[in-house]
Design a protein around this motif. Structure first.
Motif, mmCIF file in Angstrom:
data_model
loop_
_atom_site.group_PDB
_atom_site.id
_atom_site.type_symbol
_atom_site.label_atom_id
_atom_site.label_comp_id
_atom_site.label_asym_id
_atom_site.label_seq_id
_atom_site.Cartn_x
_atom_site.Cartn_y
_atom_site.Cartn_z
ATOM 1 N N ASP A 57 0.822 -1.214 0.000
ATOM 2 C CA ASP A 57 0.000 0.000 0.000
ATOM 3 C C ASP A 57 0.856 1.264 0.000
ATOM 4 O OD1 ASP A 57 -2.267 -1.531 -0.069
ATOM 5 O OD2 ASP A 57 -2.846 -1.145 2.006
ATOM 6 N N LYS A 58 1.985 1.245 0.680
ATOM 7 C CA LYS A 58 2.867 2.415 0.715
ATOM 8 C C LYS A 58 3.396 2.723 -0.686
ATOM 9 C CE LYS A 58 5.354 5.708 2.452
ATOM 10 N NZ LYS A 58 4.736 6.927 2.949
ATOM 11 N N VAL A 59 3.829 1.691 -1.372
ATOM 12 C CA VAL A 59 4.347 1.876 -2.732
ATOM 13 C C VAL A 59 3.231 2.367 -3.647
ATOM 14 C CG1 VAL A 59 5.482 0.760 -4.681
ATOM 15 C CG2 VAL A 59 6.075 0.078 -2.361
ATOM 16 N N LEU A 60 2.055 1.804 -3.503
ATOM 17 C CA LEU A 60 0.931 2.214 -4.352
ATOM 18 C C LEU A 60 0.502 3.649 -4.067
ATOM 19 C CD1 LEU A 60 -1.116 -1.090 -4.378
ATOM 20 C CD2 LEU A 60 0.464 -0.218 -6.118
ATOM 21 N N GLU A 61 0.601 4.078 -2.821
ATOM 22 C CA GLU A 61 0.331 5.487 -2.496
ATOM 23 C C GLU A 61 1.292 6.390 -3.259
ATOM 24 O OE1 GLU A 61 0.667 6.000 1.740
ATOM 25 O OE2 GLU A 61 -1.046 4.691 2.138
ATOM 26 N N PHE A 72 7.925 6.429 -13.158
ATOM 27 C CA PHE A 72 8.548 5.188 -13.640
ATOM 28 C C PHE A 72 9.194 4.438 -12.487
ATOM 29 C CE2 PHE A 72 9.555 6.223 -18.389
ATOM 30 C CZ PHE A 72 8.206 6.376 -18.642
ATOM 31 N N PHE A 73 9.971 5.161 -11.673
ATOM 32 C CA PHE A 73 10.660 4.534 -10.547
ATOM 33 C C PHE A 73 9.667 3.839 -9.618
ATOM 34 C CE2 PHE A 73 11.841 4.812 -6.075
ATOM 35 C CZ PHE A 73 12.949 3.986 -6.070
ATOM 36 N N HIS A 74 8.627 4.550 -9.220
ATOM 37 C CA HIS A 74 7.681 3.980 -8.264
ATOM 38 C C HIS A 74 6.875 2.841 -8.869
ATOM 39 C CE1 HIS A 74 8.802 7.618 -6.056
ATOM 40 N NE2 HIS A 74 8.595 6.847 -5.007
ATOM 41 N N VAL A 75 6.599 2.899 -10.161
ATOM 42 C CA VAL A 75 5.938 1.769 -10.824
ATOM 43 C C VAL A 75 6.858 0.549 -10.791
ATOM 44 C CG1 VAL A 75 5.142 0.883 -13.059
ATOM 45 C CG2 VAL A 75 4.355 3.115 -12.243
ATOM 46 N N LEU A 76 8.138 0.748 -11.032
ATOM 47 C CA LEU A 76 9.081 -0.370 -10.970
ATOM 48 C C LEU A 76 9.120 -0.982 -9.566
ATOM 49 C CD1 LEU A 76 12.054 0.963 -13.129
ATOM 50 C CD2 LEU A 76 10.444 -0.860 -13.733
ATOM 51 N N VAL A 77 9.135 -0.142 -8.554
ATOM 52 C CA VAL A 77 9.133 -0.651 -7.179
ATOM 53 C C VAL A 77 7.840 -1.432 -6.918
ATOM 54 C CG1 VAL A 77 9.200 -0.052 -4.726
ATOM 55 C CG2 VAL A 77 10.686 1.159 -6.334
ATOM 56 N N ALA A 78 6.709 -0.911 -7.399
ATOM 57 C CA ALA A 78 5.432 -1.607 -7.223
ATOM 58 C C ALA A 78 5.430 -2.944 -7.956
ATOM 59 C CB ALA A 78 4.279 -0.731 -7.711
ATOM 60 N N LEU A 79 6.018 -2.977 -9.141
ATOM 61 C CA LEU A 79 6.129 -4.243 -9.863
ATOM 62 C C LEU A 79 6.910 -5.259 -9.039
ATOM 63 C CD1 LEU A 79 6.851 -3.013 -13.496
ATOM 64 C CD2 LEU A 79 4.812 -4.251 -12.732
ATOM 65 N N ARG A 80 8.045 -4.845 -8.512
ATOM 66 C CA ARG A 80 8.888 -5.763 -7.716
ATOM 67 C C ARG A 80 8.139 -6.231 -6.481
ATOM 68 N NH1 ARG A 80 11.297 -9.145 -5.263
ATOM 69 N NH2 ARG A 80 13.540 -9.432 -5.214
ATOM 70 N N ALA A 81 7.440 -5.312 -5.831
ATOM 71 C CA ALA A 81 6.694 -5.662 -4.626
ATOM 72 C C ALA A 81 5.551 -6.630 -4.925
ATOM 73 C CB ALA A 81 6.151 -4.390 -3.963
ATOM 74 N N SER A 82 5.038 -6.574 -6.149
ATOM 75 C CA SER A 82 3.920 -7.448 -6.515
ATOM 76 C C SER A 82 4.358 -8.747 -7.180
ATOM 77 C CB SER A 82 2.950 -6.703 -7.436
ATOM 78 O OG SER A 82 3.560 -6.447 -8.685
ATOM 79 N N GLY A 83 5.674 -8.883 -7.387
ATOM 80 C CA GLY A 83 6.182 -10.116 -7.965
ATOM 81 C C GLY A 83 6.124 -10.180 -9.482
ATOM 82 N N VAL A 84 5.920 -9.041 -10.118
ATOM 83 C CA VAL A 84 5.913 -8.978 -11.587
ATOM 84 C C VAL A 84 7.246 -8.391 -12.023
ATOM 85 C CG1 VAL A 84 4.792 -7.939 -13.605
ATOM 86 C CG2 VAL A 84 3.414 -8.684 -11.658
ATOM 87 N N SER A 85 7.875 -9.007 -13.015
ATOM 88 C CA SER A 85 9.197 -8.554 -13.426
ATOM 89 C C SER A 85 9.134 -7.521 -14.549
ATOM 90 C CB SER A 85 10.045 -9.734 -13.894
ATOM 91 O OG SER A 85 9.622 -10.164 -15.173
ATOM 92 N N LEU A 86 10.190 -6.779 -14.660
ATOM 93 C CA LEU A 86 10.318 -5.833 -15.769
ATOM 94 C C LEU A 86 10.292 -6.590 -17.088
ATOM 95 C CD1 LEU A 86 10.756 -3.014 -16.899
ATOM 96 C CD2 LEU A 86 13.217 -3.311 -16.495
ATOM 97 N N ALA A 87 10.854 -7.778 -17.102
ATOM 98 C CA ALA A 87 10.839 -8.600 -18.323
ATOM 99 C C ALA A 87 9.412 -8.915 -18.740
ATOM 100 C CB ALA A 87 11.634 -9.880 -18.107
ATOM 101 N N ASP A 88 8.533 -9.174 -17.765
ATOM 102 C CA ASP A 88 7.124 -9.431 -18.081
ATOM 103 C C ASP A 88 6.498 -8.226 -18.782
ATOM 104 O OD1 ASP A 88 7.268 -11.937 -16.816
ATOM 105 O OD2 ASP A 88 6.525 -11.130 -14.906
#
Length: 100
Positions: free
Chosen positions: A41-45, A74-90
């Motif tokens: 939730d912090k990252v999504l905020e 972009f940075f925060h979306v990348l952090v949210a991706l990592r936190a959610s288990g989705v990779s940049l490669a995906d």
């Protein structure tokens, strides 16, 4: 408009985010985001906050601010991706698929 950008920058940023997730580093903003007691939730905020700031920069026609806010988003979306288990490669694979 500059178009010859090194795509390695995004990959390197992703590597740093993953490293902070796997090996927390004291004093790291990324580590603090990923370890926050609010969890994802912090990252999504932050994604929401940066999205709003980006929209306002575009709407107000301030190119320098737009670029800065886009980078934050972009940075925060990348952090949210990592936190959610989705990779940049995906994500890159999906973009490539859509390009065809």
């Amino acid at each position: 408009m500059k178009t010859n950008v090194d795509p390695k920058v995004l990959a390197e940023l992703w590597e740093i985010i993953c490293d902070r997730a796997d090996h927390p580093k004291e004093g790291s903003y990324t580590t603090r985001l990923l370890a926050d007691e609010k969890g994802i939730d912090k990252v999504l905020e932050k994604v929401g906050e940066e999205s709003t700031e980006f929209i306002l920069a575009v709407k107000n026609g301030v190119p320098e601010r737009t670029a800065s806010e886009a980078a934050d988003l972009f940075f925060h979306v990348l952090v949210a991706l990592r936190a959610s288990g989705v990779s940049l490669a995906d994500v890159m694979e999906e973009l490539e698929h859509r390009r065809k």
